[in-house]
Motif scaffolding. Sequence first.
Motif, PDB file in Angstrom:
ATOM      1  N   SER A  16      -7.316 -15.742  26.359  1.00 41.70           N
ATOM      2  CA  SER A  16      -8.307 -15.621  25.291  1.00 41.70           C
ATOM      3  C   SER A  16      -8.799 -14.182  25.176  1.00 41.70           C
ATOM      4  N   ILE A  17      -9.061 -13.562  26.321  1.00 44.14           N
ATOM      5  CA  ILE A  17      -9.531 -12.170  26.315  1.00 44.14           C
ATOM      6  C   ILE A  17      -8.465 -11.256  25.726  1.00 44.14           C
ATOM      7  N   LYS A  18      -7.211 -11.491  26.072  1.00 44.25           N
ATOM      8  CA  LYS A  18      -6.115 -10.667  25.531  1.00 44.25           C
ATOM      9  C   LYS A  18      -6.045 -10.780  24.012  1.00 44.25           C
ATOM     10  N   ILE A  19      -6.262 -11.999  23.509  1.00 42.55           N
ATOM     11  CA  ILE A  19      -6.235 -12.208  22.053  1.00 42.55           C
ATOM     12  C   ILE A  19      -7.352 -11.409  21.386  1.00 42.55           C
ATOM     13  N   PHE A  20      -8.556 -11.526  21.918  1.00 40.20           N
ATOM     14  CA  PHE A  20      -9.698 -10.904  21.257  1.00 40.20           C
ATOM     15  C   PHE A  20      -9.752  -9.398  21.453  1.00 40.20           C
ATOM     16  N   THR A  21      -9.210  -8.904  22.545  1.00 39.16           N
ATOM     17  CA  THR A  21      -9.185  -7.446  22.719  1.00 39.16           C
ATOM     18  C   THR A  21      -8.089  -6.797  21.879  1.00 39.16           C
ATOM     19  N   SER A  22      -7.270  -7.600  21.218  1.00 30.94           N
ATOM     20  CA  SER A  22      -6.257  -7.061  20.299  1.00 30.94           C
ATOM     21  C   SER A  22      -6.817  -6.854  18.903  1.00 30.94           C
ATOM     22  N   LEU A  23      -8.017  -7.368  18.647  1.00 33.31           N
ATOM     23  CA  LEU A  23      -8.630  -7.188  17.329  1.00 33.31           C
ATOM     24  C   LEU A  23      -9.003  -5.731  17.127  1.00 33.31           C
ATOM     25  N   GLU A  24      -8.881  -5.254  15.896  1.00 33.78           N
ATOM     26  CA  GLU A  24      -9.220  -3.869  15.580  1.00 33.78           C
ATOM     27  C   GLU A  24     -10.497  -3.741  14.765  1.00 33.78           C
ATOM     28  N   ASP A  25     -10.917  -4.824  14.127  1.00 32.61           N
ATOM     29  CA  ASP A  25     -12.115  -4.788  13.295  1.00 32.61           C
ATOM     30  C   ASP A  25     -13.256  -5.449  14.058  1.00 32.61           C
ATOM     31  N   PRO A  26     -14.299  -4.700  14.425  1.00 32.09           N
ATOM     32  CA  PRO A  26     -15.403  -5.296  15.179  1.00 32.09           C
ATOM     33  C   PRO A  26     -16.116  -6.423  14.443  1.00 32.09           C
ATOM     34  N   SER A  27     -16.044  -6.438  13.109  1.00 38.40           N
ATOM     35  CA  SER A  27     -16.705  -7.512  12.371  1.00 38.40           C
ATOM     36  C   SER A  27     -16.074  -8.862  12.671  1.00 38.40           C
ATOM     37  N   ASP A  28     -14.777  -8.873  13.065  1.00 32.84           N
ATOM     38  CA  ASP A  28     -14.138 -10.131  13.445  1.00 32.84           C
ATOM     39  C   ASP A  28     -14.769 -10.695  14.709  1.00 32.84           C
ATOM     40  N   LEU A  29     -15.038  -9.822  15.675  1.00 42.22           N
ATOM     41  CA  LEU A  29     -15.698 -10.266  16.904  1.00 42.22           C
ATOM     42  C   LEU A  29     -17.101 -10.776  16.601  1.00 42.22           C
ATOM     43  N   VAL A  30     -17.811 -10.062  15.734  1.00 43.51           N
ATOM     44  CA  VAL A  30     -19.179 -10.429  15.421  1.00 43.51           C
ATOM     45  C   VAL A  30     -19.215 -11.768  14.688  1.00 43.51           C
ATOM     46  N   ARG A  31     -18.290 -11.973  13.774  1.00 43.01           N
ATOM     47  CA  ARG A  31     -18.207 -13.260  13.077  1.00 43.01           C
ATOM     48  C   ARG A  31     -17.953 -14.396  14.070  1.00 43.01           C
ATOM     49  N   PHE A  32     -16.999 -14.168  14.958  1.00 46.64           N
ATOM     50  CA  PHE A  32     -16.650 -15.208  15.924  1.00 46.64           C
ATOM     51  C   PHE A  32     -17.845 -15.544  16.812  1.00 46.64           C
ATOM     52  N   SER A  33     -18.593 -14.528  17.229  1.00 49.21           N
ATOM     53  CA  SER A  33     -19.735 -14.775  18.103  1.00 49.21           C
ATOM     54  C   SER A  33     -20.844 -15.540  17.396  1.00 49.21           C
ATOM     55  N   ALA A  34     -20.827 -15.589  16.058  1.00 52.77           N
ATOM     56  CA  ALA A  34     -21.844 -16.297  15.291  1.00 52.77           C
ATOM     57  C   ALA A  34     -21.479 -17.751  15.023  1.00 52.77           C
ATOM     58  N   VAL A  35     -20.282 -18.170  15.446  1.00 51.89           N
ATOM     59  CA  VAL A  35     -19.837 -19.533  15.155  1.00 51.89           C
ATOM     60  C   VAL A  35     -20.649 -20.554  15.927  1.00 51.89           C
ATOM     61  N   HIS A  94     -24.148  -6.217  24.418  1.00 47.22           N
ATOM     62  CA  HIS A  94     -23.450  -6.751  23.243  1.00 47.22           C
ATOM     63  C   HIS A  94     -24.087  -6.236  21.957  1.00 47.22           C
ATOM     64  N   ARG A  95     -25.417  -6.296  21.884  1.00 46.33           N
ATOM     65  CA  ARG A  95     -26.098  -5.844  20.670  1.00 46.33           C
ATOM     66  C   ARG A  95     -25.842  -4.360  20.422  1.00 46.33           C
ATOM     67  N   VAL A  96     -25.965  -3.565  21.478  1.00 46.45           N
ATOM     68  CA  VAL A  96     -25.824  -2.121  21.319  1.00 46.45           C
ATOM     69  C   VAL A  96     -24.401  -1.750  20.909  1.00 46.45           C
ATOM     70  N   TYR A  97     -23.406  -2.287  21.603  1.00 46.42           N
ATOM     71  CA  TYR A  97     -22.027  -1.918  21.295  1.00 46.42           C
ATOM     72  C   TYR A  97     -21.553  -2.513  19.968  1.00 46.42           C
ATOM     73  N   ALA A  98     -22.047  -3.695  19.622  1.00 46.47           N
ATOM     74  CA  ALA A  98     -21.696  -4.263  18.311  1.00 46.47           C
ATOM     75  C   ALA A  98     -22.248  -3.382  17.196  1.00 46.47           C
ATOM     76  N   SER A  99     -23.490  -2.919  17.360  1.00 43.55           N
ATOM     77  CA  SER A  99     -24.090  -2.037  16.358  1.00 43.55           C
ATOM     78  C   SER A  99     -23.390  -0.683  16.321  1.00 43.55           C
ATOM     79  N   LEU A 100     -22.988  -0.177  17.494  1.00 45.39           N
ATOM     80  CA  LEU A 100     -22.282   1.098  17.554  1.00 45.39           C
ATOM     81  C   LEU A 100     -20.931   0.996  16.857  1.00 45.39           C
ATOM     82  N   ALA A 101     -20.209  -0.084  17.106  1.00 40.88           N
ATOM     83  CA  ALA A 101     -18.919  -0.282  16.439  1.00 40.88           C
ATOM     84  C   ALA A 101     -19.096  -0.365  14.932  1.00 40.88           C
ATOM     85  N   ARG A 102     -20.170  -1.001  14.523  1.00 38.39           N
ATOM     86  CA  ARG A 102     -20.457  -1.083  13.088  1.00 38.39           C
ATOM     87  C   ARG A 102     -20.653   0.314  12.505  1.00 38.39           C
ATOM     88  N   GLY A 103     -21.410   1.136  13.238  1.00 39.07           N
ATOM     89  CA  GLY A 103     -21.656   2.489  12.761  1.00 39.07           C
ATOM     90  C   GLY A 103     -20.394   3.313  12.648  1.00 39.07           C
TER      91      GLY A 103
END
Length: 356
Positions: A16-35, A94-103
């Motif tokens: 699972s970690i390998k799958i998610f660390t292959s994502l390039e768009d941080p918004s995909d991670l953020v969406r998934f974490s909101a499910v 998580h909050r800090v790095y998610a916001s940083l990736a967004r920036g």
Amino acid sequence: MQNDVHFINFLPDALSIKIFTSLEDPSDLVRFSAVSRSCRRFVITNGLCKHLCLRMFPQLSRVDHVNELGVTLNGHAEAGSSNFMEWEALEREHRVYASLARGFLSFAIRECISEAIIASSTDNHPDESIDNTLDPGDRVRGRASYWSSSGQSNPAVPETLTYKLNADLCVITEINIKPFQAYFQYHYPIYSAKSVRFRMGHIKSSMENHVDEFVWTYTSQEFPMAQENCLQNFKLPEPILCIGGILQIELLGRVQRQEIDGLFYICVCHVQVVGVPLSPFGIQIIEPSEKFVLEVLSYTQPPSPEETRSVSTLQMRVRRGNVVDVVEDGDGWDLFYGELVEDEDENEEEEDVDIE
């Protein structure tokens, strides 16, 4: 996904970690974490947003820890318990790095220089000061506007121009430099350097005798410079995260000798640094380790220079308990910060969040 059951419950954690660390768009991670709570816990526990930021900018490996300044979030767990403290630290990261990736991906690209700090030498101060390089024109109020080095008989003597950027963290993509053409001298000579190189870093938090007051964390390759009176573009091979907000231009080699004294000079009329200032973030250097504390000052995205975005375009979509979790701003970002809070009735079956 009834009762919070999804594929991560059936796959080994490593896969699972390998799958998610292959994502390039941080918004995909953020969406998934909101499910749901379990999705959010998986993303936070495994530090997936931090992993993504490190992959984008390896310079972040020097982060010792993160802080949230002036940010108040509601909590409900038993404050003081070790489990709570550990989870709170993971959530903060998580909050800090998610916001940083967004920036990194959504803040506006703009001019990044805040002020000129110092030049290694100046011929006639203040008329030929480094401050003149901040003005795009080579004439200001009818007078020539440029920085000039002192004259040297040895053409190999280098010069440096040092600038403060407008944020502690800036993603720099390119630097533009315009050599000065002396239109008031015979043959209109152009006082360019032979080549340029760029350094990025920070001011030392403690200095002894003011020696070596800058620490450079990045040094570019050497770029050849043309003897042309135009804004010359020097594009970095990849965007570089400047940690500390200091940029230095090294001007290597002299081309033009001045007829009046037979000495070599370098003259620059304009410098432009292009990138993404991450103004909601700050740093605190930890010496002597040279690691730093990454601080988030605000979770509000700064307005673009072209247009100020109305706050009304941000629409709150989900509120559970006493914490607002999900916002939508039209850029594909659904989670900004917060947490999915347990329902007051612990026996109540979880209802997944619809993010469609």
